[in-house]
Design a protein around this motif. Structure first.
Motif, PDB file in Angstrom:
ATOM      1  N   PRO A  44      -8.376  -0.833 -14.895  1.00 23.13           N
ATOM      2  CA  PRO A  44      -8.177   0.322 -15.775  1.00 23.13           C
ATOM      3  C   PRO A  44      -7.210   0.084 -16.975  1.00 23.13           C
ATOM      4  O   PRO A  44      -6.587  -0.941 -17.098  1.00 23.13           O
ATOM      5  CB  PRO A  44      -7.606   1.330 -14.930  1.00 23.13           C
ATOM      6  CG  PRO A  44      -6.870   0.565 -13.887  1.00 23.13           C
ATOM      7  CD  PRO A  44      -7.430  -0.827 -13.731  1.00 23.13           C
ATOM      8  N   GLU A  45      -7.532   0.847 -17.987  1.00 25.31           N
ATOM      9  CA  GLU A  45      -6.669   0.939 -19.122  1.00 25.31           C
ATOM     10  C   GLU A  45      -5.147   0.732 -18.783  1.00 25.31           C
ATOM     11  O   GLU A  45      -4.406   0.009 -19.249  1.00 25.31           O
ATOM     12  CB  GLU A  45      -7.106   1.914 -20.094  1.00 25.31           C
ATOM     13  CG  GLU A  45      -6.638   1.600 -21.414  1.00 25.31           C
ATOM     14  CD  GLU A  45      -6.942   2.773 -22.375  1.00 25.31           C
ATOM     15  OE1 GLU A  45      -6.666   2.589 -23.566  1.00 25.31           O
ATOM     16  OE2 GLU A  45      -7.887   3.588 -22.202  1.00 25.31           O
ATOM     17  N   LEU A  46      -4.793   1.684 -17.987  1.00 20.91           N
ATOM     18  CA  LEU A  46      -3.343   1.866 -17.673  1.00 20.91           C
ATOM     19  C   LEU A  46      -3.375   2.289 -16.254  1.00 20.91           C
ATOM     20  O   LEU A  46      -3.944   3.049 -15.631  1.00 20.91           O
ATOM     21  CB  LEU A  46      -2.870   3.168 -18.471  1.00 20.91           C
ATOM     22  CG  LEU A  46      -2.541   2.732 -19.851  1.00 20.91           C
ATOM     23  CD1 LEU A  46      -2.466   4.012 -20.805  1.00 20.91           C
ATOM     24  CD2 LEU A  46      -1.535   1.768 -20.352  1.00 20.91           C
ATOM     25  N   GLN A  47      -2.232   1.926 -15.493  1.00 25.30           N
ATOM     26  CA  GLN A  47      -1.895   2.310 -14.244  1.00 25.30           C
ATOM     27  C   GLN A  47      -1.095   3.552 -14.175  1.00 25.30           C
ATOM     28  O   GLN A  47      -0.247   3.859 -15.092  1.00 25.30           O
ATOM     29  CB  GLN A  47      -1.222   1.376 -13.340  1.00 25.30           C
ATOM     30  CG  GLN A  47      -2.128  -0.062 -13.192  1.00 25.30           C
ATOM     31  CD  GLN A  47      -2.913   0.071 -12.206  1.00 25.30           C
ATOM     32  OE1 GLN A  47      -3.227   0.927 -11.479  1.00 25.30           O
ATOM     33  NE2 GLN A  47      -3.659  -1.001 -12.194  1.00 25.30           N
ATOM     34  N   CYS A  77       0.799  -1.122   0.053  1.00 22.64           N
ATOM     35  CA  CYS A  77       0.152   0.032  -0.134  1.00 22.64           C
ATOM     36  C   CYS A  77       0.772   1.120   0.064  1.00 22.64           C
ATOM     37  O   CYS A  77       0.810   2.156   0.907  1.00 22.64           O
ATOM     38  CB  CYS A  77      -0.942   0.006   1.081  1.00 22.64           C
ATOM     39  SG  CYS A  77      -2.212   1.126   1.050  1.00 22.64           S
ATOM     40  N   ALA A  78       1.727   1.274  -0.943  1.00 21.08           N
ATOM     41  CA  ALA A  78       2.478   2.428  -1.105  1.00 21.08           C
ATOM     42  C   ALA A  78       2.664   3.215  -2.281  1.00 21.08           C
ATOM     43  O   ALA A  78       3.404   4.192  -2.517  1.00 21.08           O
ATOM     44  CB  ALA A  78       4.123   1.909  -0.777  1.00 21.08           C
ATOM     45  N   CYS A  79       2.022   2.866  -3.493  1.00 25.29           N
ATOM     46  CA  CYS A  79       2.101   3.426  -4.699  1.00 25.29           C
ATOM     47  C   CYS A  79       0.782   3.468  -5.811  1.00 25.29           C
ATOM     48  O   CYS A  79       1.044   4.330  -6.570  1.00 25.29           O
ATOM     49  CB  CYS A  79       3.015   2.482  -5.484  1.00 25.29           C
ATOM     50  SG  CYS A  79       2.756   0.748  -6.120  1.00 25.29           S
ATOM     51  N   ALA A  80      -0.059   2.723  -5.443  1.00 22.39           N
ATOM     52  CA  ALA A  80      -1.566   2.936  -6.096  1.00 22.39           C
ATOM     53  C   ALA A  80      -1.285   2.466  -7.600  1.00 22.39           C
ATOM     54  O   ALA A  80      -1.865   2.634  -8.647  1.00 22.39           O
ATOM     55  CB  ALA A  80      -1.973   4.421  -5.988  1.00 22.39           C
ATOM     56  N   THR A  81      -0.280   1.634  -7.864  1.00 23.30           N
ATOM     57  CA  THR A  81      -0.268   0.947  -9.279  1.00 23.30           C
ATOM     58  C   THR A  81      -0.747  -0.518  -9.212  1.00 23.30           C
ATOM     59  O   THR A  81      -0.521  -1.248 -10.204  1.00 23.30           O
ATOM     60  CB  THR A  81       1.182   0.722  -9.810  1.00 23.30           C
ATOM     61  OG1 THR A  81       1.913  -0.124  -8.954  1.00 23.30           O
ATOM     62  CG2 THR A  81       1.911   2.159  -9.843  1.00 23.30           C
ATOM     63  N   CYS A  82      -1.794  -0.777  -8.678  1.00 21.29           N
ATOM     64  CA  CYS A  82      -2.646  -2.129  -8.453  1.00 21.29           C
ATOM     65  C   CYS A  82      -3.993  -1.351  -8.453  1.00 21.29           C
ATOM     66  O   CYS A  82      -4.956  -2.215  -7.802  1.00 21.29           O
ATOM     67  CB  CYS A  82      -2.500  -2.891  -7.522  1.00 21.29           C
ATOM     68  SG  CYS A  82      -2.561  -2.343  -5.654  1.00 21.29           S
ATOM     69  N   HIS A  83      -4.486  -0.220  -9.190  1.00 18.10           N
ATOM     70  CA  HIS A  83      -5.731   0.264  -8.877  1.00 18.10           C
ATOM     71  C   HIS A  83      -6.671  -0.517  -9.554  1.00 18.10           C
ATOM     72  O   HIS A  83      -6.555  -1.088 -10.869  1.00 18.10           O
ATOM     73  CB  HIS A  83      -5.686   1.656  -9.452  1.00 18.10           C
ATOM     74  CG  HIS A  83      -7.165   2.370  -9.651  1.00 18.10           C
ATOM     75  ND1 HIS A  83      -7.553   3.196 -10.702  1.00 18.10           N
ATOM     76  CD2 HIS A  83      -8.224   2.158  -8.838  1.00 18.10           C
ATOM     77  CE1 HIS A  83      -8.564   3.672 -10.676  1.00 18.10           C
ATOM     78  NE2 HIS A  83      -8.892   3.060  -9.505  1.00 18.10           N
ATOM     79  N   VAL A  84      -7.922  -1.072  -8.954  1.00 19.43           N
ATOM     80  CA  VAL A  84      -8.978  -1.896  -9.601  1.00 19.43           C
ATOM     81  C   VAL A  84     -10.373  -1.085  -9.298  1.00 19.43           C
ATOM     82  O   VAL A  84     -10.458  -0.225  -8.310  1.00 19.43           O
ATOM     83  CB  VAL A  84      -9.033  -3.147  -9.318  1.00 19.43           C
ATOM     84  CG1 VAL A  84      -7.713  -4.018  -9.850  1.00 19.43           C
ATOM     85  CG2 VAL A  84      -9.157  -3.458  -7.822  1.00 19.43           C
ATOM     86  N   HIS A  85     -11.401  -1.605 -10.156  1.00 15.43           N
ATOM     87  CA  HIS A  85     -12.788  -0.982  -9.922  1.00 15.43           C
ATOM     88  C   HIS A  85     -13.358  -2.335  -9.341  1.00 15.43           C
ATOM     89  O   HIS A  85     -13.420  -3.198 -10.289  1.00 15.43           O
ATOM     90  CB  HIS A  85     -13.392  -0.301 -11.007  1.00 15.43           C
ATOM     91  CG  HIS A  85     -12.612   0.665 -11.519  1.00 15.43           C
ATOM     92  ND1 HIS A  85     -13.082   2.110 -10.997  1.00 15.43           N
ATOM     93  CD2 HIS A  85     -11.970   1.170 -12.615  1.00 15.43           C
ATOM     94  CE1 HIS A  85     -12.264   2.982 -11.498  1.00 15.43           C
ATOM     95  NE2 HIS A  85     -11.707   2.400 -12.493  1.00 15.43           N
ATOM     96  N   VAL A  86     -14.068  -2.377  -8.357  1.00 14.25           N
ATOM     97  CA  VAL A  86     -14.953  -3.435  -7.724  1.00 14.25           C
ATOM     98  C   VAL A  86     -16.126  -3.795  -8.557  1.00 14.25           C
ATOM     99  O   VAL A  86     -16.719  -2.548  -8.749  1.00 14.25           O
ATOM    100  CB  VAL A  86     -14.960  -3.380  -6.337  1.00 14.25           C
ATOM    101  CG1 VAL A  86     -15.872  -4.728  -5.709  1.00 14.25           C
ATOM    102  CG2 VAL A  86     -13.589  -3.449  -5.282  1.00 14.25           C
ATOM    103  N   ASP A  87     -16.608  -4.630  -9.120  1.00 10.31           N
ATOM    104  CA  ASP A  87     -17.913  -4.943  -9.653  1.00 10.31           C
ATOM    105  C   ASP A  87     -18.823  -4.471  -8.592  1.00 10.31           C
ATOM    106  O   ASP A  87     -18.991  -4.818  -7.442  1.00 10.31           O
ATOM    107  CB  ASP A  87     -17.866  -6.348 -10.134  1.00 10.31           C
ATOM    108  CG  ASP A  87     -19.203  -6.384 -10.936  1.00 10.31           C
ATOM    109  OD1 ASP A  87     -18.918  -6.261 -12.150  1.00 10.31           O
ATOM    110  OD2 ASP A  87     -20.284  -6.845 -10.499  1.00 10.31           O
ATOM    111  N   GLN A  88     -19.752  -3.741  -9.248  1.00 13.04           N
ATOM    112  CA  GLN A  88     -20.903  -3.332  -8.161  1.00 13.04           C
ATOM    113  C   GLN A  88     -21.563  -4.169  -7.420  1.00 13.04           C
ATOM    114  O   GLN A  88     -21.727  -3.903  -6.205  1.00 13.04           O
ATOM    115  CB  GLN A  88     -21.849  -2.500  -9.174  1.00 13.04           C
ATOM    116  CG  GLN A  88     -22.649  -1.341  -8.537  1.00 13.04           C
ATOM    117  CD  GLN A  88     -21.964  -0.157  -8.437  1.00 13.04           C
ATOM    118  OE1 GLN A  88     -21.090   0.484  -9.164  1.00 13.04           O
ATOM    119  NE2 GLN A  88     -21.798   0.209  -7.018  1.00 13.04           N
TER     120      GLN A  88
END
Lengths: 421, 108
Positions: free
Chosen positions: B104-107, B44-55
C-alpha cells in the motif's frame, strides 16, 4: 482499608527498602515527582507481574515487561476493555459519584468497538493526513514565528498546547476562534478534583455536558450536508455512528479530543526536555536534521504519554507464570515495558538514531492500538522540522512541572529560552 | 531460499531472497524494501505490514483465518481488499517461491 492520598505522599528513603507487596505504582504522586521509574525497574527485576492487594483503586495486577504487555494487549477475548467492568484505566470508569457514565469505543469490546472504530478511523488514515499536512505545517510555522527569541517562555502553553489544539480544531473543522474550548474539555475529561483543574465531579459533569451540547450544534449543522472530511461529518454520516445515544456520542468525542490533545502535547514538551538532558543527541540532530524521522518514535517511546492501559480478566488466565483470576484488574504499564532492557537495547537511554525505534509500546498493540498514531507522528515531525529551520537551540531554563496523574504522563510547565541560528 | 517480489504503490518491483521459515514481513525488512513498518516485531499485533497478495497467488496464500487476530487487526488498515494480508502472517514456504505482493502507499 483503601490507602489515603496523604499516605501516598509519604516517600520511602529508597525504593529497595519497601517490602515488595507494599509497592503501589498507581500512586499518582510517583508520576508527579517522576520517581515511578525506579519502582518499575525493581518490579521488572524482582516481580514482573506484580499484585498490589491494597490501593485506593482496589487490588490490581501490574504487568511490567514488554512481551507480557503485548500478550495481554493482543488477547482481547480474555482481557476486556468494557467500561461496565471498569474500563481502561486503573481508576474504574463509572465509579465516581457525580461522574458521567460515558461510553467510548476504546472502552468497548467486539463487535461494537470494531464498528465504531471503523467509522471514525478514516479521518486519521494516512491518505487523509496527506491532505492535512500542509495546513498543520503552516499553522505550526505561524506558532513558532510568533515566539520571542531570548526571553523565558513556557513551551507547554505557547507551543505544545497551541499546536495540538490547532490540529484538533482542523480535524473537527471546529470554529477557529473558539478552539481554546477544546483544550479545556480535554483537560477536564481526565481531571479529578485533586488536580485543581475542576473543583468537583459535579463541575466536571456540567462542563462536559456543555461540550456535548456544543458538538450537538455542529452535528446538527452538518448531518444533512453531503461530504465533509471532518470528524463530525464522518460520524454524522456513518450508519455505525449516526444514531448514537447521547453518552456514547459525548464519550467518543471526548475520546478523540483527549487522544488527540493530551498525548501529543506531552510528547512535544517531552522531546524538548529529552534533547536538553542529552546534549549529545541534540548535537546529532543539528548535524543531521534527517534524524527527525527516527527521533520521533524515540520521543514517543521516551515520553510514553499514556503510562498504562487496564483490562479486566473475563476468565482465569496466566501472565508470566502468575495465575490471574476471572474479574481481576490487569494494568499494562507501557511506561515500564518501554524501559525493558531485555527487549530494547539501552532502554534507559534516549537515542535518536536507534536501529528499530518504532518497536515501542506507547501506542499499545492489538485491536485497541492507538488510531491516531500517524497523526501524532506527523505533528511531531512537522514541529521539529520547523523548529530546526528557525532555532539553533530550544534551551530549557528551569525545572519542568509534571501532572498529578497515573494515566497521562504530562508536563504542565516547561520554561525555555529560544536561540536563533 | 524463497524468492518474493514486492511491488510498490508507484509500480517499482523489487525481487528479494529470504530464508525458508521466515515471513514475508522479514523478506521486506531484511532486504530494506520500503513500505512495510512492522512495528510490533512480527507478532500479529499492529497491522503495519499490510500487503495485497497478487491475484495469481491468492489460492496458495489464502485469506486470513476468520475470527482470528489477523482478521481482527486488518479491518482497521486503510484500503483493505479481499486480497489483504499481514505480511508477518505469510510464512515463507517452498510453495510460495516466486510470490508477488503489492504494497500500500502508506501503513496506518
Amino acid at each position: 482499608m483503601a490507602t489515603s492520598a496523604t499516605q501516598e505522599k509519604v516517600l520511602y528513603a529508597s525504593v529497595d527498602s519497601i517490602p515488595l507487596h507494599e509497592i503501589n505504582v498507581a500512586n499518582p504522586y510517583l508520576f508527579q515527582n517522576d520517581t515511578v521509574g525506579e519502582y518499575f525497574t525493581r518490579l521488572r527485576r524482582e516481580d514482573p507481574v506484580h499484585y498490589c492487594a491494597e490501593s485506593r483503586f482496589g487490588p490490581y495486577w501490574s504487568v511490567t515487561k514488554f512481551n507480557d504487555i503485548i500478550a495481554v494487549d493482543t488477547n482481547h477475548k480474555v482481557f476486556s476493555s468494557e467500561a461496565k467492568l471498569g474500563g481502561i484505566s486503573v481508576q474504574d470508569m463509572h465509579s465516581v459519584e457525580g461522574a458521567l457514565e460515558l461510553e467510548m469505543f476504546i472502552a468497548m469490546d467486539q463487535p461494537k468497538h470494531d464498528q465504531q472504530r471503523k467509522a471514525v478511523s478514516p479521518v486519521v488514515a494516512p491518505s487523509n493526513l496527506l491532505l492535512l499536512e500542509p495546513i498543520i505545517r503552516e499553522r505550526a510555522g505561524a506558532i513558532l514565528d510568533s515566539l520571542p527569541v531570548g526571553e523565558e517562555i513556557d513551551w507547554v502553553k505557547l507551543v505544545s498546547v497551541e499546536l495540538t489544539t490547532m490540529t484538533l480544531a482542523t480535524i473537527f473543522d471546529f470554529p477557529w476562534d473558539e478552539r481554546a474550548k477544546l483544550t479545556r474539555w480535554s483537560d477536564v475529561t481526565t481531571a479529578s478534583p485533586e488536580t485543581g483543574i475542576v473543583e468537583s465531579f459535579e463541575q466536571r459533569r456540567e462542563e462536559l455536558i456543555q461540550c456535548a451540547m456544543y458538538f450537538k450544534g455542529l452535528w446538527d449543522e452538518r448531518i444533512d450536508k453531503p461530504g465533509g472530511n471532518d470528524l463530525i461529518s464522518m460520524m454524522a454520516h456513518s450508519p455505525a455512528t449516526r444514531d448514537m445515544p447521547f453518552l456514547e456520542f459525548l464519550g467518543n468525542l471526548l475520546l478523540l479530543i483527549v487522544g488527540g490533545n493530551d498525548t501529543t502535547r506531552n510528547s512535544i514538551s517531552g522531546g524538548v526536555l529529552a534533547l536538553n538532558q542529552n546534549p549529545g543527541e541534540y548535537q546529532k540532530l543539528r548535524d543531521n536534521p534527517a534524524l527527525v524521522s527516527s527521533m520521533i518514535p524515540e520521543i514517543i517511546r521516551w515520553q510514553t504519554p499514556l503510562t498504562h492501559m487496564r483490562r479486566t480478566a473475563l476468565e482465569d488466565a496466566e501472565i508470566g507464570g502468575k495465575q490471574i483470576r476471572k474479574g481481576d484488574k490487569v494494568v499494562m504499564w507501557y511506561l515500564s515495558g518501554n524501559r525493558d532492557e531485555t527487549v530494547i537495547d539501552r532502554a534507559d537511554q534516549f537515542i535518536i538514531d536507534r536501529e528499530n525505534p518504532r518497536h515501542h509500546l506507547s501506542f499499545g498493540f492489538g485491536i485497541h492500538r492507538c488510531m491516531g498514531n500517524r497523526l501524532a507522528e506527523l505533528q511531531l515531525r512537522i514541529i521539529w522540522e520547523e523548529i530546526l529551520k528557525r532555532f539553533r537551540f530550544v534551551e530549557v531554563v528551569g525545572e519542568p512541572e509534571r501532572l498529578l496523574s497515573n494515566l497521562v504522563r504530562g508536563i504542565t510547565r516547561l520554561p525555555v529560552k529560544l536561540h536563533a541560528h | 531460499m524463497i524468492n518474493v517480489t514486492f511491488v510498490s504503490a508507484d509500480g517499482t518491483r523489487r525481487s528479494v531472497e529470504i530464508d525458508e521459515g521466515l515471513s514475508a514481513r522479514e523478506a521486506a525488512l531484511f532486504n530494506s524494501v520500503p513500505g512495510i513498518d512492522g512495528d510490533c516485531g512480527g507478532v500479529c499485533a499492529c497491522a503495519t505490514c499490510h500487503v495485497h497478495v497478487d491475484q495469481a497467488w491468492m489460492d496458495r496464500v489464502g485469506p486470513p483465518e476468520e475470527g482470528g487476530m489477523e482478521s481482527d487487526l486488518i479491518q482497521f488498515a486503510e484500503g483493505t481488499t479481499e486480497t489483504s494480508r499481514l505480511a508477518c502472517q505469510i510464512p515463507m514456504v517452498p510453495e510460495l517461491d516466486g510470490l508477488v505482493l503489492h504494497l500500500p502507499e502508506l501503513q496506518h
